[in-house]
Design an enzyme around this catalytic site. Structure first.
Site, PDB file in Angstrom:
ATOM      1  N   HIS A 194       0.838  -1.193   0.000  1.00  0.00           N
ATOM      2  CA  HIS A 194       0.000   0.000   0.000  1.00  0.00           C
ATOM      3  C   HIS A 194       0.877   1.249   0.000  1.00  0.00           C
ATOM      4  O   HIS A 194       1.905   1.288   0.679  1.00  0.00           O
ATOM      5  CB  HIS A 194      -0.913   0.015   1.222  1.00  0.00           C
ATOM      6  CG  HIS A 194      -1.645  -1.275   1.433  1.00  0.00           C
ATOM      7  ND1 HIS A 194      -2.617  -1.724   0.557  1.00  0.00           N
ATOM      8  CD2 HIS A 194      -1.543  -2.223   2.393  1.00  0.00           C
ATOM      9  CE1 HIS A 194      -3.079  -2.885   0.994  1.00  0.00           C
ATOM     10  NE2 HIS A 194      -2.439  -3.212   2.093  1.00  0.00           N
ATOM     11  N   HIS A 225       3.583  -7.660   1.249  1.00  0.00           N
ATOM     12  CA  HIS A 225       2.990  -8.590   2.207  1.00  0.00           C
ATOM     13  C   HIS A 225       1.881  -9.412   1.562  1.00  0.00           C
ATOM     14  O   HIS A 225       1.364  -9.060   0.498  1.00  0.00           O
ATOM     15  CB  HIS A 225       2.437  -7.840   3.414  1.00  0.00           C
ATOM     16  CG  HIS A 225       1.321  -6.885   3.081  1.00  0.00           C
ATOM     17  ND1 HIS A 225       1.563  -5.570   2.729  1.00  0.00           N
ATOM     18  CD2 HIS A 225      -0.029  -7.040   3.031  1.00  0.00           C
ATOM     19  CE1 HIS A 225       0.408  -4.968   2.487  1.00  0.00           C
ATOM     20  NE2 HIS A 225      -0.570  -5.844   2.663  1.00  0.00           N
ATOM     21  N   ARG A 276      -1.407  -4.541  -6.233  1.00  0.00           N
ATOM     22  CA  ARG A 276      -1.210  -5.987  -6.345  1.00  0.00           C
ATOM     23  C   ARG A 276      -0.054  -6.230  -7.302  1.00  0.00           C
ATOM     24  O   ARG A 276      -0.068  -5.751  -8.439  1.00  0.00           O
ATOM     25  CB  ARG A 276      -2.497  -6.631  -6.867  1.00  0.00           C
ATOM     26  CG  ARG A 276      -2.498  -8.147  -6.868  1.00  0.00           C
ATOM     27  CD  ARG A 276      -3.777  -8.701  -7.503  1.00  0.00           C
ATOM     28  NE  ARG A 276      -4.972  -8.287  -6.788  1.00  0.00           N
ATOM     29  CZ  ARG A 276      -5.962  -7.609  -7.328  1.00  0.00           C
ATOM     30  NH1 ARG A 276      -5.921  -7.245  -8.610  1.00  0.00           N
ATOM     31  NH2 ARG A 276      -7.018  -7.285  -6.609  1.00  0.00           N
TER      32      ARG A 276
END
Length: 320
Positions: free
Chosen positions: A101, A176, A196
């Site tokens: 993010h 992650h 992604r």
């Protein structure tokens, strides 16, 4: 301003399963439910009160009516009438995509959004279940890009085996993924911006590969190996144990075998309790609500005390 419970917002996901129903009692009707959004004002997914005389009222409407009473004066000064965090339970039957993010600055510039700092509390994990958190060595942007080209990204990633009670803090920029067999509670900034970068070449129900955000991620990734994600915290009974204190949220762990009274007169913030075990009656100055494992309650900032009535419960307490 009694303690508010909300209707769960259930999300089907390619990687979802049935633990939200089997372990937490959520009213799901399929085998691929991956998320239960417990508290949200994300556009299109705004939580609705499920208990008491204000049942049917949206969380955003509650805030708009009296922002400081619900959120707290200092929270309104920082965030206006935006609810600043998003609360979820997540069930990963299969591995989630590998992702990251952006930080506040990049998210504001590209998406007019907050970034997404988050934390995870593991509620249940199958044998051999694990998470991906960060890299296993320092890498360069060029090495990372090359690993995508030759399909060797997984060789660069750090794997962490998990069990109930393990807690992880995920900074913006940290690569992650939640692994298969993990059920967790997630606390995050209010943002749905995700980059992604790898999805195991899976296809959706229509046979399509899911979108990747390869180029956007290049300038958002933290390429350093950092052991800054595992949260150690005390687990003393019948008291408040500090877990995470960051600019976006504060989280404590509370395990009780008896009643506990909290004086929050000086707390200029709302309080959220996520029940991760047992059950409890949450009372404030204005009323009460009972929650059990897998349920969440919001206590307004204009409360001076919180009384927790229980004989056995585990809670995550979240404030700003």
């Amino acid at each position: 301003m009694y303690p508010f419970k909300f209707k769960p917002i259930l999300k089907e996901r390619l990687w979802g399963g049935t633990k939200l129903k089997d372990k937490l009692g959520k009213p799901i009707e399929n085998d691929i439910t991956g998320e239960s959004w417990e508290l949200s004002t994300v556009k299109g997914d705004v939580s609705v009160v499920a208990n008491g005389e204000l049942s049917g009222t949206s969380l955003q409407e509650l805030i708009n009516r009296n922002p400081e009473s619900v959120l707290g004066k200092s929270v309104v000064e920082r965030f206006g009438t935006d609810f600043p965090i998003l609360i979820k339970f997540i069930d990963a039957k299969k591995d989630l995509s590998i992702q990251l993010h952006p930080n506040d600055e990049l998210a504001k510039k590209r998406h007019d959004s907050f970034g997404k700092t988050e934390m995870w509390y593991i509620m249940d994990a199958d044998d051999e279940a694990s998470l991906i958190v960060g890299f296993n060595k320092d890498v360069t942007k060029e090495e990372y890009a090359q690993s995508l080209e030759n399909d060797s990204l997984l060789d660069l990633l750090n794997y962490e085996s998990v069990k109930e009670g393990d807690t992880f803090f995920i900074n913006t920029g940290k690569i992650h993924a939640i692994g298969a067999g993990v059920l967790l509670a997630e606390i995050q900034q209010t943002s749905d911006v995700t980059y992604r970068v790898f999805d195991f070449n899976r296809r959706d129900k229509n046979g399509n590969l899911r979108e990747l955000h390869t180029e956007q991620a290049l300038d958002a990734i933290d390429y350093e190996k950092k052991d800054d994600f595992k949260v150690g915290y005390p687990k003393e009974m019948n008291t408040v144990n500090k877990m995470v204190d960051c600019p976006y949220f504060k989280t404590n762990f509370i395990e009780l075998s008896e009643e506990l009274e909290l004086n929050i007169t000086e707390r200029d913030s709302f309080t959220i309790f996520m029940c991760v075990g047992g059950s409890v009656e949450v009372q404030n100055d204005h009323g009460s609500a009972r929650i059990q494992k897998g349920e969440t309650v919001l206590v307004s900032a204009n409360s001076s005390r919180i009384h927790l009535k229980t004989s056995e419960v585990k809670l995550l307490e979240v404030t700003i």
